[in-house]
Enzyme design. Sequence first.
Site, PDB file in Angstrom:
ATOM      1  N   SER A  21      -0.983   7.395   1.912  1.00 37.88           N
ATOM      2  CA  SER A  21       0.192   6.578   1.585  1.00 37.88           C
ATOM      3  C   SER A  21       0.821   6.002   2.838  1.00 37.88           C
ATOM      4  CB  SER A  21       1.244   7.417   0.851  1.00 37.88           C
ATOM      5  OG  SER A  21       2.370   6.594   0.565  1.00 37.88           O
ATOM      6  N   LYS A  70      -1.427  12.840  -4.482  1.00 38.28           N
ATOM      7  CA  LYS A  70      -1.086  11.430  -4.190  1.00 38.28           C
ATOM      8  C   LYS A  70      -0.592  10.733  -5.454  1.00 38.28           C
ATOM      9  CE  LYS A  70      -0.470   7.510  -2.218  1.00 38.28           C
ATOM     10  NZ  LYS A  70      -1.069   6.309  -2.593  1.00 38.28           N
ATOM     11  N   HIS A 120       2.873  11.847  -5.936  1.00 41.04           N
ATOM     12  CA  HIS A 120       3.659  11.132  -4.914  1.00 41.04           C
ATOM     13  C   HIS A 120       4.022   9.739  -5.438  1.00 41.04           C
ATOM     14  CE1 HIS A 120       3.693   7.981  -1.831  1.00 41.04           C
ATOM     15  NE2 HIS A 120       4.242   8.858  -0.988  1.00 41.04           N
ATOM     16  N   ASN A 121       3.029   9.040  -5.993  1.00 37.68           N
ATOM     17  CA  ASN A 121       3.306   7.692  -6.494  1.00 37.68           C
ATOM     18  C   ASN A 121       4.236   7.728  -7.697  1.00 37.68           C
ATOM     19  OD1 ASN A 121       1.516   6.880  -4.527  1.00 37.68           O
ATOM     20  ND2 ASN A 121       0.455   5.427  -5.828  1.00 37.68           N
TER      21      ASN A 121
HETATM   22  N1  NDP Z   1      -2.271  -1.628  -0.777  1.00 38.83           N
HETATM   23  C1  NDP Z   1      -1.584  -0.513  -0.622  1.00 38.83           C
HETATM   24  O1  NDP Z   1      -0.406  -0.495  -0.240  1.00 38.83           O
HETATM   25  C2  NDP Z   1      -2.245   0.804  -0.871  1.00 38.83           C
HETATM   26  C3  NDP Z   1      -3.504   0.879  -1.445  1.00 38.83           C
HETATM   27  N2  NDP Z   1      -4.105   2.092  -1.631  1.00 38.83           N
HETATM   28  C4  NDP Z   1      -5.447   2.189  -2.203  1.00 38.83           C
HETATM   29  O2  NDP Z   1      -6.387   1.938  -1.139  1.00 38.83           O
HETATM   30  C5  NDP Z   1      -7.547   1.250  -1.652  1.00 38.83           C
HETATM   31  C6  NDP Z   1      -7.692  -0.069  -0.911  1.00 38.83           C
HETATM   32  O3  NDP Z   1      -6.537  -0.840  -1.149  1.00 38.83           O
HETATM   33  P1  NDP Z   1      -6.357  -2.329  -0.588  1.00 38.83           P
HETATM   34  O4  NDP Z   1      -6.635  -2.331   0.884  1.00 38.83           O
HETATM   35  O5  NDP Z   1      -5.044  -2.785  -1.085  1.00 38.83           O
HETATM   36  O6  NDP Z   1      -7.569  -3.125  -1.220  1.00 38.83           O
HETATM   37  P2  NDP Z   1      -7.898  -3.515  -2.743  1.00 38.83           P
HETATM   38  O7  NDP Z   1      -7.539  -2.402  -3.648  1.00 38.83           O
HETATM   39  O8  NDP Z   1      -7.364  -4.864  -2.999  1.00 38.83           O
HETATM   40  O9  NDP Z   1      -9.512  -3.587  -2.680  1.00 38.83           O
HETATM   41  C7  NDP Z   1     -10.184  -4.625  -1.987  1.00 38.83           C
HETATM   42  C8  NDP Z   1     -11.389  -4.065  -1.267  1.00 38.83           C
HETATM   43  O10 NDP Z   1     -12.312  -3.483  -2.211  1.00 38.83           O
HETATM   44  C9  NDP Z   1     -13.607  -4.065  -1.987  1.00 38.83           C
HETATM   45  N3  NDP Z   1     -14.384  -4.028  -3.212  1.00 38.83           N
HETATM   46  C10 NDP Z   1     -13.966  -4.375  -4.452  1.00 38.83           C
HETATM   47  N4  NDP Z   1     -14.979  -4.205  -5.335  1.00 38.83           N
HETATM   48  C11 NDP Z   1     -16.051  -3.749  -4.636  1.00 38.83           C
HETATM   49  C12 NDP Z   1     -17.371  -3.371  -4.983  1.00 38.83           C
HETATM   50  N5  NDP Z   1     -17.800  -3.416  -6.253  1.00 38.83           N
HETATM   51  N6  NDP Z   1     -18.205  -2.947  -4.001  1.00 38.83           N
HETATM   52  C13 NDP Z   1     -17.763  -2.891  -2.735  1.00 38.83           C
HETATM   53  N7  NDP Z   1     -16.524  -3.223  -2.334  1.00 38.83           N
HETATM   54  C14 NDP Z   1     -15.676  -3.639  -3.281  1.00 38.83           C
HETATM   55  C15 NDP Z   1     -13.292  -5.470  -1.514  1.00 38.83           C
HETATM   56  O11 NDP Z   1     -14.423  -6.044  -0.906  1.00 38.83           O
HETATM   57  P3  NDP Z   1     -14.561  -7.661  -0.848  1.00 38.83           P
HETATM   58  O12 NDP Z   1     -13.740  -8.089   0.319  1.00 38.83           O
HETATM   59  O13 NDP Z   1     -16.011  -7.885  -0.670  1.00 38.83           O
HETATM   60  O14 NDP Z   1     -14.036  -8.213  -2.150  1.00 38.83           O
HETATM   61  C16 NDP Z   1     -12.152  -5.182  -0.551  1.00 38.83           C
HETATM   62  O15 NDP Z   1     -12.614  -4.672   0.668  1.00 38.83           O
HETATM   63  C17 NDP Z   1      -7.309   1.090  -3.154  1.00 38.83           C
HETATM   64  O16 NDP Z   1      -7.904   2.150  -3.838  1.00 38.83           O
HETATM   65  C18 NDP Z   1      -5.789   1.160  -3.281  1.00 38.83           C
HETATM   66  O17 NDP Z   1      -5.361   1.606  -4.538  1.00 38.83           O
HETATM   67  C19 NDP Z   1      -3.511   3.254  -1.235  1.00 38.83           C
HETATM   68  C20 NDP Z   1      -2.272   3.237  -0.658  1.00 38.83           C
HETATM   69  C21 NDP Z   1      -1.519   2.028  -0.469  1.00 38.83           C
HETATM   70  O1  5RP Z   2      -0.189   3.860  -3.358  1.00 44.25           O
HETATM   71  C1  5RP Z   2       0.622   3.036  -3.043  1.00 44.25           C
HETATM   72  C2  5RP Z   2       1.828   3.396  -2.259  1.00 44.25           C
HETATM   73  O2  5RP Z   2       1.975   4.778  -2.141  1.00 44.25           O
HETATM   74  C3  5RP Z   2       0.394   1.614  -3.459  1.00 44.25           C
HETATM   75  O3  5RP Z   2       1.250   0.715  -2.842  1.00 44.25           O
HETATM   76  C4  5RP Z   2       0.374   1.453  -4.937  1.00 44.25           C
HETATM   77  O4  5RP Z   2      -0.311   0.257  -5.247  1.00 44.25           O
HETATM   78  C5  5RP Z   2       1.745   1.374  -5.562  1.00 44.25           C
HETATM   79  O5  5RP Z   2       1.642   1.465  -6.954  1.00 44.25           O
HETATM   80  P1  5RP Z   2       2.021   0.256  -7.935  1.00 44.25           P
HETATM   81  O6  5RP Z   2       1.219  -0.949  -7.489  1.00 44.25           O
HETATM   82  O7  5RP Z   2       1.618   0.761  -9.289  1.00 44.25           O
HETATM   83  O8  5RP Z   2       3.498   0.026  -7.792  1.00 44.25           O
END
Ligand code: NDP
Ligand code: 5RP
Length: 480
Positions: A133, A187, A190-191
Amino acid sequence: MNDSTGRAHIGVTGLAVMGSNIARNFARRGHTVAVHNRSRAKTDALIDTYGHEGDFVPAGTIEEFLDALQTPRRVLVMVQAGAATDAVINELADNMDAGDIIIDGGNSLYTDTIRREAAMRERGLHFVGAGISGGEEGALNGPSIMPGGPAESYRHLGPLLESISAHVDGEPCCTHVGPDGSGHFVKMVHNGIEYADMQLIGEAFDLMRTALGMPIAEIGEVFRQWNSGDLESYLVEITAEVLGQVDTRTGRPLVEMIVDSAGQKGTGRWTVKSALDLGVPTTGIAEAVFARALSSATDQRERARELQGGATTAAPVDTAEFIAAINEALYASKVVAYAQGFDQIVAGSREYGWDIAPGDLATIWRGGCIIRATFLDRIKEAYAEDPDLPSLLLAPYFRAAVEDAVDSWRRVVSTATLTGVPVPAFSSSLSYYDALRAERLPAALTQGLRDYFGAHTYRRVDMEGDFHTLWGGDRSEQRV
Ligand SMILES: NC(=O)C1=CN([C@@H]2O[C@H](COP(=O)(O)OP(=O)(O)OC[C@H]3O[C@@H](n4cnc5c(N)ncnc54)[C@H](OP(=O)(O)O)[C@@H]3O)[C@@H](O)[C@H]2O)C=CC1
Ligand SMILES: O=C(CO)[C@H](O)[C@H](O)COP(=O)(O)O
């Protein structure tokens, strides 16, 4: 099979917001990091823009990526949860050797993590489901990391993960949570707490805006002041920032220009589903999830605007005094949300045999993560004093704080009701508090009704055993 002689300490695959910033975090802390993304463009963009920050090894294919890694290989997967994560894990596993470690740092559902850990273990691989997070900023400068999986994997991984995590009072915001799905379970909760925190902040805002009629900028200032008191937290801090933002197109507060329909990616909903399965009353989180759902029922809301609200009363007269009361109601409701979240973690830990130490979570949530707050120091102390605390509400510090706040809390909820401002999280938290401390609950009547229509039996307060009244007969009572 690869015969790896690579030089990278760790690999990151999935270079969107989270993965690219975590890769930079590793590199900035002196680790050599192999980087890979399904589509090459993100890898090239990372190297072009930030390649100078440290020692990156870009890879176009999974084979090149794995060849770049020292053995045992350590790969952090940061892709979309669900099918994408399965696809990446399976491709990695097909090309890895026994003893290699896959870390899933996405927001995966903990039951998926339990399944994946078992499947990877059968193939001789270590699988670590790690909740991460902190969003973009945390990923770059130090997130809170919640790794599950085998303790042995943590021995290989711990120092590396701890080196990139946030630190508070010299302690890393990263610890081994427990086996298999435990890291993703905590986690998820946490969310859920994050949802409740944001909903409570939203209700406090709405009371100031709608009941008190305050200008947005002034409300932002109130949150800024609150952030130097008991409510000091990342979410209160950024609330002040968001409320202070002026829309450049219209000159109005930006928040007034944002559609009032809240999105959700799933972790809050999962928390509530899990709470239902575990039988834990996580009411504050549930109200927050439902509030987002209601906000996004835009067509229904459009039609319902014609409904009359009845005789609502005027706003409170003493604005300053009512703001102080909202502050106390927010604090007390927040204690309830955390108490419920920690109850769920304890119940999940018991259900799955994870042996999670709640105090450890309070410690690693003090920095890096979205719910980071000064408040968590107090939770850490509460669990240090009594690791088997029956409820956070019974820890002396929180008990005193909530008992001090309860009069204001009641006034805020009743004023909200009288002025027609919806406060589902404030009011359900107060009802939870009242139910928890009640001498008797109407559940006795529920039991009587269940026995009447379905012969479901009841227990008596004055003797052991299960009983049934012959409701359709002579109404005598039988021991069953
Ligand atoms: N954003 C946030 O604030 C937070 C996110 N998370 C979690 O972290 C993870 C990453 O989040 P985030 O950085 O936002 O990215 P996204 O959840 O938007 O995912 C995009 C990434 O996934 C890849 N991807 C999607 N489908 C496939 C596939 N079939 N095979 C291989 N690669 C694939 C994309 O590759 P390509 O570029 O080729 O499309 C890109 O690198 C997620 O699980 C998310 O829930 C956790 C905490 C906070
Ligand atoms: O994991 C997170 C922060 O801790 C991500 O930001 C998550 O996407 C937040 O949840 P939502 O999009 O459902 O508001």
